[in-house]
Design an enzyme around this catalytic site. Structure first.
Site, PDB file in Angstrom:
ATOM      1  N   HIS A 260       0.905  -1.153   0.022  1.00 26.40           N
ATOM      2  CA  HIS A 260      -0.290  -0.232  -0.015  1.00 26.40           C
ATOM      3  C   HIS A 260       1.082   1.369   0.128  1.00 26.40           C
ATOM      4  CE1 HIS A 260      -4.266  -0.879   0.855  1.00 26.40           C
ATOM      5  NE2 HIS A 260      -3.165  -2.520   0.299  1.00 26.40           N
TER       6      HIS A 260
ATOM      7  N   SER B 182      -0.413  -0.696  -6.227  1.00 28.10           N
ATOM      8  CA  SER B 182      -0.047  -2.642  -6.754  1.00 28.10           C
ATOM      9  C   SER B 182       0.498  -2.405  -8.320  1.00 28.10           C
ATOM     10  CB  SER B 182      -1.462  -3.003  -7.044  1.00 28.10           C
ATOM     11  OG  SER B 182      -2.441  -3.232  -6.571  1.00 28.10           O
TER      12      SER B 182
ATOM     13  N   GLU C 106       4.929 -33.979  -0.596  1.00 27.32           N
ATOM     14  CA  GLU C 106       3.629 -33.242  -1.034  1.00 27.32           C
ATOM     15  C   GLU C 106       4.018 -32.863  -2.170  1.00 27.32           C
ATOM     16  OE1 GLU C 106       0.812 -33.571   1.027  1.00 27.32           O
ATOM     17  OE2 GLU C 106       1.130 -34.608   0.217  1.00 27.32           O
TER      18      GLU C 106
ATOM     19  N   LYS D 166     -14.443  -7.481  -7.682  1.00 25.22           N
ATOM     20  CA  LYS D 166     -13.833  -8.397  -8.916  1.00 25.22           C
ATOM     21  C   LYS D 166     -13.489  -9.548  -7.903  1.00 25.22           C
ATOM     22  CE  LYS D 166     -10.398  -7.907 -13.099  1.00 25.22           C
ATOM     23  NZ  LYS D 166      -9.989  -7.292 -13.960  1.00 25.22           N
ATOM     24  N   ASP D 167     -12.524  -9.477  -6.413  1.00 23.51           N
ATOM     25  CA  ASP D 167     -12.230 -10.549  -5.937  1.00 23.51           C
ATOM     26  C   ASP D 167     -13.562 -11.352  -5.355  1.00 23.51           C
ATOM     27  OD1 ASP D 167      -9.465  -9.175  -5.966  1.00 23.51           O
ATOM     28  OD2 ASP D 167      -9.855  -7.982  -4.479  1.00 23.51           O
TER      29      ASP D 167
END
Lengths: 261, 421
Positions: free
Chosen positions: B214, B218, B286, B242-243
């Site tokens: 922040h 972005s 894994e 959108k998220d």
């Protein structure tokens, strides 16, 4: 790029990754040369449920045949209610076994008939006793067997049906061992436990080896995944909800973003 | 009486004056200026945050029912699966959730590599991200040990034994980690404690990750900074919706595994209780560790193998200084773009090799792939950064977006014409 293209891209990326995983997955058991025959199970697929007849017959086979050597330690007698036994029947079944309890008021441990709440009583007190009674071999617990092998149900079915009398040329079978096409190394200490008419079915089903194997496999798969039916039922509702919810979000997203352009 | 005006607003103002939480949320989640051209690859950060919360919450409920003792651990998991209401749901959400976490983090990291999100001024953001990834790996490793199945036990044996490769102190170090001379109760108890502790550290790191994010906002697909208000849109409602849409798609994907193929990412051997006397035919980690496992095995010398494996992760820390190229986004870097996809392919190849037995031709392929992994960072990236001639990125985000819109408008009629012919 419009929204649909983007979603498609995203989905295909995810699919690619899963397929990648699938490739890796298939390599885990690459060296187990035996090919298992895929059976048609009542419980496969997202709508699959355990065939109730198979479950009951499978329990019969377990209790009359397998249970003389194999434990089912994570199951309790009360669990049999889930496969169609009544409370009275279960009480009767449990009472055939004895468990150690105590100490009583005199400080002594004592034996009492098993109750519904007790776990299945194991045929042997411990691993040492089990080995001593079986030429040194240890009959494994069966509660999770269907999940503890690759393609578990097909493996169990294959193991039970693919004992062969004729040993391939050049193969030495050790003393007290039996030839089995599915078992790793092809030599197994367990004598073929099932054949045609090993168990007499009360419901008139024809008692073939294949039927026995199928029934007991279904029973053991239930024993390993008793939550499966509830899980799939809930899953269908959840996924249906998510699909509708996502479609609504997609419409909403379009509407909100439309103000921008 | 106006409820909002007479009751809500005064309370809001009273609190906000003393502890500005509401202003903080408005600044960072509502008005927060975000590049207007973020594509769906920018969904994964938010998804990771949600997955972290899912893991923590399901983990707390798992811990209610778990017993970290070698005699009881396996049975306590079965008790949860069979006798606790929705215990199976909690456990499968947690076990599949771990795999989802890594799918998301790998996409998130590759996104950063492609669009140059690790470059100035976001170096610390990237470094904290790599630290989160490392913490995730440690957490996942210890978590996998807890059910105390065969793969839990033998995986723990293989990985902890790696530390014995360290000269002089190696053996003592392993004894110290185990809390004894074998993997036993002490080991299981401390793995449980640390597995429960690590998420707190991850949350802290995430806090710093977001703080750094922040501060400079972005990155975006064009890789150019936001310059004017026309370049940005407020986070809410544009990116909240959108998220959320991304979350809907992700949950559908995730929960399909939970409900219909819960053991897909697991290994059958882990449904067999741990037995120190029986070694499984193949000990495989894994899936998310497989590329690094392949690098470890590509060198015969144990110590060098361990060094190579740890270097493979830690090399990411210095990436911002290996790639000194001025242009961020691979959109404008024709050479880097191709090497990026080669690198992705190499990672998949390493993952594939990691799952194979150590026989030819896998050994040789694995060695080449491991060598290429390091060559990508140490040779290719610096050289490309130096010699590549990137295309000129647009002046601003708005200019870039406008250009793309014009292009697609002129392209569409042309395509239609072609279709007509």
């Amino acid at each position: 790029m419009n929204l649909n293209t983007k979603i498609t891209l995203l989905c295909s990326a995810l699919t690619l990754i899963v397929l990648g995983g699938l490739q890796v997955k298939s390599a885990y058991g690459a060296e187990d040369s035996v090919k298992l025959e895929k059976q048609d199970w009542s419980f496969s697929g997202i709508f699959g449920t355990y065939d109730r007849g198979e479950l009951k017959r499978g329990y019969q086979i377990y209790s009359e045949v397998c249970s003389s050597c194999h434990s089912l330690e994570y199951l309790a007698y009360r669990n049999l209610e889930e496969i169609g036994f009544s409370e009275a029947e279960i009480k009767e079944i449990a009472a055939e076994y004895e468990v150690k309890d105590g100490p009583d008021d005199e400080g002594e441990m004592y034996m009492r008939p098993a109750r519904q709440s007790d776990k299945f009583v194991s045929p042997y007190a411990n691993e040492k006793e089990a080995r001593a009674s079986n030429n040194g071999a240890y009959p494994p617990d069966l509660s999770l067997m269907s999940k503890a092998r690759k393609n578990g149900p097909d493996y169990i079915y294959g193991l039970l049906t693919r004992y062969k009398d004729e040993v391939p040329e050049g193969m030495e079978i050790a003393d007290g061992m039996n030839y089995n096409e599915v078992y790793p190394g092809q030599q197994i200490a367990m004598v073929a436990p099932l054949e045609d008419e090993t168990v007499e079915y009360a419901d008139g089903t024809k008692a073939t080896l294949q039927q026995h194997a199928k029934d007991v496999t279904t029973f053991l798969t239930w024993a390993a995944s008793p939550e499966m039916e509830e899980r799939k039922r809930l899953g269908i509702k959840v996924i249906l909800f998510l699909v509708i919810w996502t479609a609504m979000l997609m419409a909403l997203k379009k509407k909100i973003w439309a103000k921008l352009h | 009486m106006n409820f909002y005006k007479n009751i809500v607003l005064p309370i809001h103002d009273w609190v906000d004056y003393r502890l500005p939480v509401f202003s903080y949320v408005r600044k960072n989640l509502v008005d927060y200026p975000t590049p207007k051209n973020l594509n769906y690859w920018w969904n994964f950060g938010a998804l990771l945050g949600i997955t972290l919360m899912t893991m923590i919450i399901t983990g707390i409920f798992l811990a209610f029912n778990y017993t970290p003792h070698t005699e009881l651990a396996f049975a306590s998991v079965e008790h949860l699966m069979r006798d606790v209401n929705y215990g199976w749901l909690i456990r499968f959400m947690h076990s599949s959730g771990a795999s989802m976490f890594f799918i998301l983090v790998y996409i998130h990291m590759f996104r950063s590599l492609y669009f140059g999100s690790f470059k100035a001024p976001r170096e610390l953001l990237w470094i904290i991200g790599v630290a989160i990834y490392l913490a995730m790996m440690a957490t996942a490793f210890m978590g996998y040990v807890l059910p105390w199945g065969q793969m839990s036990y033998w995986g723990a044996t293989v990985i902890t034994s790696l530390f014995s490769a360290i000269p002089i102190v190696g053996d003592s170090l392993v004894t110290w980690i185990w809390g004894g001379f074998v993997i036993g109760d002490n080991t299981l108890m401390r793995f449980f404690v640390v597995h429960y502790l690590m998420p707190m550290i991850i949350v802290l790191l995430v806090f710093f990750h977001l703080w750094a994010l922040h501060s400079h906002h972005s990155n975006n697909p064009l890789g150019v900074d936001m310059k004017t208000p026309a370049d940005s849109i407020p986070f809410h409602p544009y990116y909240t919706i959108k998220d959320l849409l991304g979350l809907g798609v992700f949950l559908t994907f995730y929960l399909t595994f939970v409900f219909f193929a819960p053991d897909y990412f697991g290994h059958p051997d882990n449904y067999v209780e741990a037995n120190p006397l029986v070694t499984p035919a193949h000990i495989v980690p894994e899936w998310y560790f497989l590329p690094f496992y392949a690098i470890l095995r590509s060198i015969d010398d144990k110590l060098l193998g361990v060094i190579a494996m740890f270097s493979a992760v830690s090399i990411l820390f210095v990436l911002p200084w290996l790639d000194r190229g001025r242009v961020r986004s691979a959109k404008f870097r024709p050479i880097y773009r191709q090497f990026f996809w080669l690198f992705v392919a190499d990672c998949f190849l390493l993952g594939y090799i990691g799952a194979q037995s150590a026989v030819e031709p896998f050994v040789t392929i694995g060695r080449l792939a491991a060598a290429y992994y390091f060559a990508h960072f140490l040779i290719i990236i610096p050289l490309v950064a130096k010699f590549e001639r990137p295309l000129e990125p647009p002046e601003s985000i708005s200019a870039g977006v406008l250009e793309a819109q014009l292009k697609s408008k002129t392209a569409e009629p042309a395509a239609q014409l072609q279709g007509a012919e």
